[in-house]
Design a protein around this motif. Structure first.
Motif, PDB file in Angstrom:
ATOM      1  N   SER A  50     -14.531  11.500  -9.148  1.00  0.00           N
ATOM      2  CA  SER A  50     -14.429  12.896  -8.719  1.00  0.00           C
ATOM      3  C   SER A  50     -13.241  13.592  -9.370  1.00  0.00           C
ATOM      4  N   GLY A  51     -13.200  14.913  -9.232  1.00  0.00           N
ATOM      5  CA  GLY A  51     -12.202  15.720  -9.925  1.00  0.00           C
ATOM      6  C   GLY A  51     -10.766  15.363  -9.597  1.00  0.00           C
ATOM      7  N   SER A  52     -10.493  14.973  -8.361  1.00  0.00           N
ATOM      8  CA  SER A  52      -9.115  14.662  -7.987  1.00  0.00           C
ATOM      9  C   SER A  52      -8.574  13.450  -8.730  1.00  0.00           C
ATOM     10  N   MET A  53      -9.472  12.592  -9.237  1.00  0.00           N
ATOM     11  CA  MET A  53      -9.036  11.407  -9.976  1.00  0.00           C
ATOM     12  C   MET A  53      -8.638  11.751 -11.412  1.00  0.00           C
ATOM     13  N   ARG A  54      -8.859  12.993 -11.830  1.00  0.00           N
ATOM     14  CA  ARG A  54      -8.443  13.407 -13.170  1.00  0.00           C
ATOM     15  C   ARG A  54      -7.029  14.004 -13.172  1.00  0.00           C
ATOM     16  N   PHE A  55      -6.358  13.885 -12.034  1.00  0.00           N
ATOM     17  CA  PHE A  55      -5.017  14.452 -11.909  1.00  0.00           C
ATOM     18  C   PHE A  55      -3.946  13.519 -12.459  1.00  0.00           C
ATOM     19  N   ARG A  56      -2.986  14.110 -13.140  1.00  0.00           N
ATOM     20  CA  ARG A  56      -1.743  13.431 -13.484  1.00  0.00           C
ATOM     21  C   ARG A  56      -0.635  14.467 -13.497  1.00  0.00           C
ATOM     22  N   SER A  57       0.525  14.075 -13.031  1.00  0.00           N
ATOM     23  CA  SER A  57       1.635  15.022 -12.888  1.00  0.00           C
ATOM     24  C   SER A  57       2.471  15.124 -14.144  1.00  0.00           C
ATOM     25  N   SER A  58       2.237  14.222 -15.096  1.00  0.00           N
ATOM     26  CA  SER A  58       3.041  14.210 -16.312  1.00  0.00           C
ATOM     27  C   SER A  58       2.216  13.647 -17.455  1.00  0.00           C
ATOM     28  N   GLU A  59       2.483  14.151 -18.647  1.00  0.00           N
ATOM     29  CA  GLU A  59       1.810  13.629 -19.832  1.00  0.00           C
ATOM     30  C   GLU A  59       2.177  12.175 -20.084  1.00  0.00           C
ATOM     31  N   ALA A  60       3.268  11.721 -19.510  1.00  0.00           N
ATOM     32  CA  ALA A  60       3.705  10.336 -19.695  1.00  0.00           C
ATOM     33  C   ALA A  60       2.925   9.363 -18.812  1.00  0.00           C
ATOM     34  N   LEU A  61       2.157   9.902 -17.882  1.00  0.00           N
ATOM     35  CA  LEU A  61       1.406   9.060 -16.951  1.00  0.00           C
ATOM     36  C   LEU A  61      -0.086   9.117 -17.250  1.00  0.00           C
ATOM     37  N   GLU A  82      -3.992   9.502 -16.036  1.00  0.00           N
ATOM     38  CA  GLU A  82      -4.728  10.100 -14.924  1.00  0.00           C
ATOM     39  C   GLU A  82      -5.064   9.003 -13.914  1.00  0.00           C
ATOM     40  N   LYS A  83      -5.272   9.402 -12.670  1.00  0.00           N
ATOM     41  CA  LYS A  83      -5.602   8.409 -11.647  1.00  0.00           C
ATOM     42  C   LYS A  83      -6.891   7.662 -12.006  1.00  0.00           C
ATOM     43  N   GLY A  84      -7.861   8.379 -12.543  1.00  0.00           N
ATOM     44  CA  GLY A  84      -9.112   7.737 -12.942  1.00  0.00           C
ATOM     45  C   GLY A  84      -8.935   6.759 -14.079  1.00  0.00           C
ATOM     46  N   GLU A  85      -8.047   7.076 -15.017  1.00  0.00           N
ATOM     47  CA  GLU A  85      -7.770   6.154 -16.115  1.00  0.00           C
ATOM     48  C   GLU A  85      -7.091   4.890 -15.612  1.00  0.00           C
ATOM     49  N   ALA A  86      -6.168   5.053 -14.666  1.00  0.00           N
ATOM     50  CA  ALA A  86      -5.504   3.887 -14.082  1.00  0.00           C
ATOM     51  C   ALA A  86      -6.505   3.001 -13.360  1.00  0.00           C
ATOM     52  N   ALA A  87      -7.435   3.624 -12.633  1.00  0.00           N
ATOM     53  CA  ALA A  87      -8.462   2.863 -11.925  1.00  0.00           C
ATOM     54  C   ALA A  87      -9.343   2.097 -12.907  1.00  0.00           C
ATOM     55  N   THR A  88      -9.753   2.781 -13.972  1.00  0.00           N
ATOM     56  CA  THR A  88     -10.627   2.147 -14.964  1.00  0.00           C
ATOM     57  C   THR A  88      -9.926   1.000 -15.675  1.00  0.00           C
ATOM     58  N   LEU A  89      -8.650   1.173 -15.991  1.00  0.00           N
ATOM     59  CA  LEU A  89      -7.888   0.107 -16.635  1.00  0.00           C
ATOM     60  C   LEU A  89      -7.854  -1.143 -15.765  1.00  0.00           C
ATOM     61  N   ALA A  96      -2.699   6.447  -6.541  1.00  0.00           N
ATOM     62  CA  ALA A  96      -1.943   7.667  -6.259  1.00  0.00           C
ATOM     63  C   ALA A  96      -1.003   7.989  -7.411  1.00  0.00           C
ATOM     64  N   ASP A  97      -0.848   9.274  -7.676  1.00  0.00           N
ATOM     65  CA  ASP A  97       0.164   9.748  -8.602  1.00  0.00           C
ATOM     66  C   ASP A  97       1.500   9.813  -7.846  1.00  0.00           C
ATOM     67  N   PRO A  98       2.631   9.574  -8.526  1.00  0.00           N
ATOM     68  CA  PRO A  98       3.908   9.570  -7.810  1.00  0.00           C
ATOM     69  C   PRO A  98       4.235  10.869  -7.077  1.00  0.00           C
ATOM     70  N   VAL A  99       3.797  12.030  -7.611  1.00  0.00           N
ATOM     71  CA  VAL A  99       4.140  13.265  -6.907  1.00  0.00           C
ATOM     72  C   VAL A  99       3.345  13.398  -5.610  1.00  0.00           C
ATOM     73  N   GLU A 100       2.174  12.764  -5.538  1.00  0.00           N
ATOM     74  CA  GLU A 100       1.428  12.777  -4.286  1.00  0.00           C
ATOM     75  C   GLU A 100       2.170  12.011  -3.199  1.00  0.00           C
ATOM     76  N   ARG A 144       0.380   2.974  -7.673  1.00  0.00           N
ATOM     77  CA  ARG A 144       0.864   4.245  -8.198  1.00  0.00           C
ATOM     78  C   ARG A 144       0.747   4.228  -9.716  1.00  0.00           C
ATOM     79  N   THR A 145       0.445   5.374 -10.273  1.00  0.00           N
ATOM     80  CA  THR A 145       0.212   5.418 -11.716  1.00  0.00           C
ATOM     81  C   THR A 145       1.490   5.223 -12.526  1.00  0.00           C
ATOM     82  N   ASP A 146       2.655   5.222 -11.856  1.00  0.00           N
ATOM     83  CA  ASP A 146       3.896   4.916 -12.564  1.00  0.00           C
ATOM     84  C   ASP A 146       4.310   3.458 -12.366  1.00  0.00           C
ATOM     85  N   ALA A 147       3.442   2.654 -11.746  1.00  0.00           N
ATOM     86  CA  ALA A 147       3.741   1.243 -11.489  1.00  0.00           C
ATOM     87  C   ALA A 147       3.129   0.361 -12.580  1.00  0.00           C
TER      88      ALA A 147
END
Length: 279
Positions: free
Chosen positions: A91-102, A104-111, A195-199, A258-261
């Motif tokens: 879903s759309g919320s999984m395409r969120f990332r707070s920084s270009e260095a991180l 997206e939540k969906g990419e982290a899940a897929t990895l 989760a993204d760290p800003v969340e 977390r996507t920064d972990a």
């Protein structure tokens, strides 16, 4: 091979082969087996059949044969082993990332799910994407995870004895009902909360305007973020508590990422949980 697929391969190699056969045997022992309506090596009686020419007489069921002039063999019903199924919320919320260095939540899940699939394949496990039985080769499986547009898995083909790893932010209102329905069917699972760290941290200050994550979501001008910090922290904790209760009530595990972990740490946590299921 994409960079994400290359990184998944590295993570899987570090984790090593993941075999869940002992987990499936325990599930079957607890009544989670999924019998097939044909002869096999299961434990449940299926039918008697006549002894075939050339077949060893040691297979004869003499109690049944005593009631007839013919010799009969007692057949058991074949049991199909449990499978490891994967699902990444698209879903759309999984395409969120707070920084270009991180990621997206969906990419982290897929990895994480692709690396888990690679390790399980190395352990000779049956791995599928929930709702995509045609995705069997690893590149196809990876693509199916990456291109999902659904927030909850298609559950029709899931059966007792299966294990599903469901990666999501679990913001959809249907999540609880789906987890409960699967658990009642005898499906075990891991809720992998992304989760993204800003969340989690809400590190905002000053005037903030939030744009929509998905079609239909409202945009919000919240004014000074500091005024909402405590309210947001309470709402976030309530979300975490809801997920914990959802998992506990249904006998599933909740693992957070977390996507920064470091994804290797999360992957190891998933593997440890799956292995501990052997009891």
């Amino acid at each position: 091979m994409t960079a994400l697929l290359t990184e998944a391969e590295r993570l899987a190699a570090a984790l090593g082969p993941l075999s869940l056969s002992h987990v499936h045997r325990r599930i079957m022992a607890e009544g989670g087996q999924h019998p097939r309506r044909r002869a096999g090596s299961g434990t449940e009686f299926w039918q008697y059949r006549p002894l075939a020419p050339g077949e060893a007489r040691g297979r004869v069921d003499w109690r049944r044969s005593a009631r007839s002039d013919d010799l009969f063999v007692r057949e058991r019903e074949r049991e199909e082993p449990g499978r490891l199924l994967l699902f990444a919320d698209g879903s759309g919320s999984m395409r969120f990332r707070s920084s270009e260095a991180l990621a997206e939540k969906g990419e982290a899940a897929t990895l994480l799910l692709t690396a888990l699939a690679m390790a399980a394949r190395q352990g000779d496990e049956h791995v599928r994407v929930a709702g995509r039985p045609d995705a069997r080769a690893l590149p196809d499986l990876h693509a199916a995870l990456l291109t999902s547009v659904f927030s909850v898995p298609e559950t029709g083909a899931l059966r007792a004895g299966d294990t599903i790893i469901w990666a999501s932010d679990f913001l959809d209102s249907d999540d609880l009902a789906t987890v409960t329905a699967l658990a009642r069917r005898g499906v075990t699972g891991v809720m992998l909360h992304i989760a993204d760290p800003v969340e989690a941290d809400f590190p905002f200050s000053g005037h903030v305007r939030f744009t929509r994550a998905e079609i239909g979501d409202p945009e919000a001008d919240i004014g000074r973020a500091e005024a909402l910090s405590d309210t947001y922290a309470k709402a976030w904790q309530e979300h975490q508590d809801r997920l914990g209760t959802m998992a506990a009530d249904n006998g599933w595990a909740l693992i957070r990422h977390r996507t920064d972990a470091d994804p290797a740490v999360t992957l190891s946590a998933i593997a440890r949980h799956l292995m501990s299921e052997a009891g």
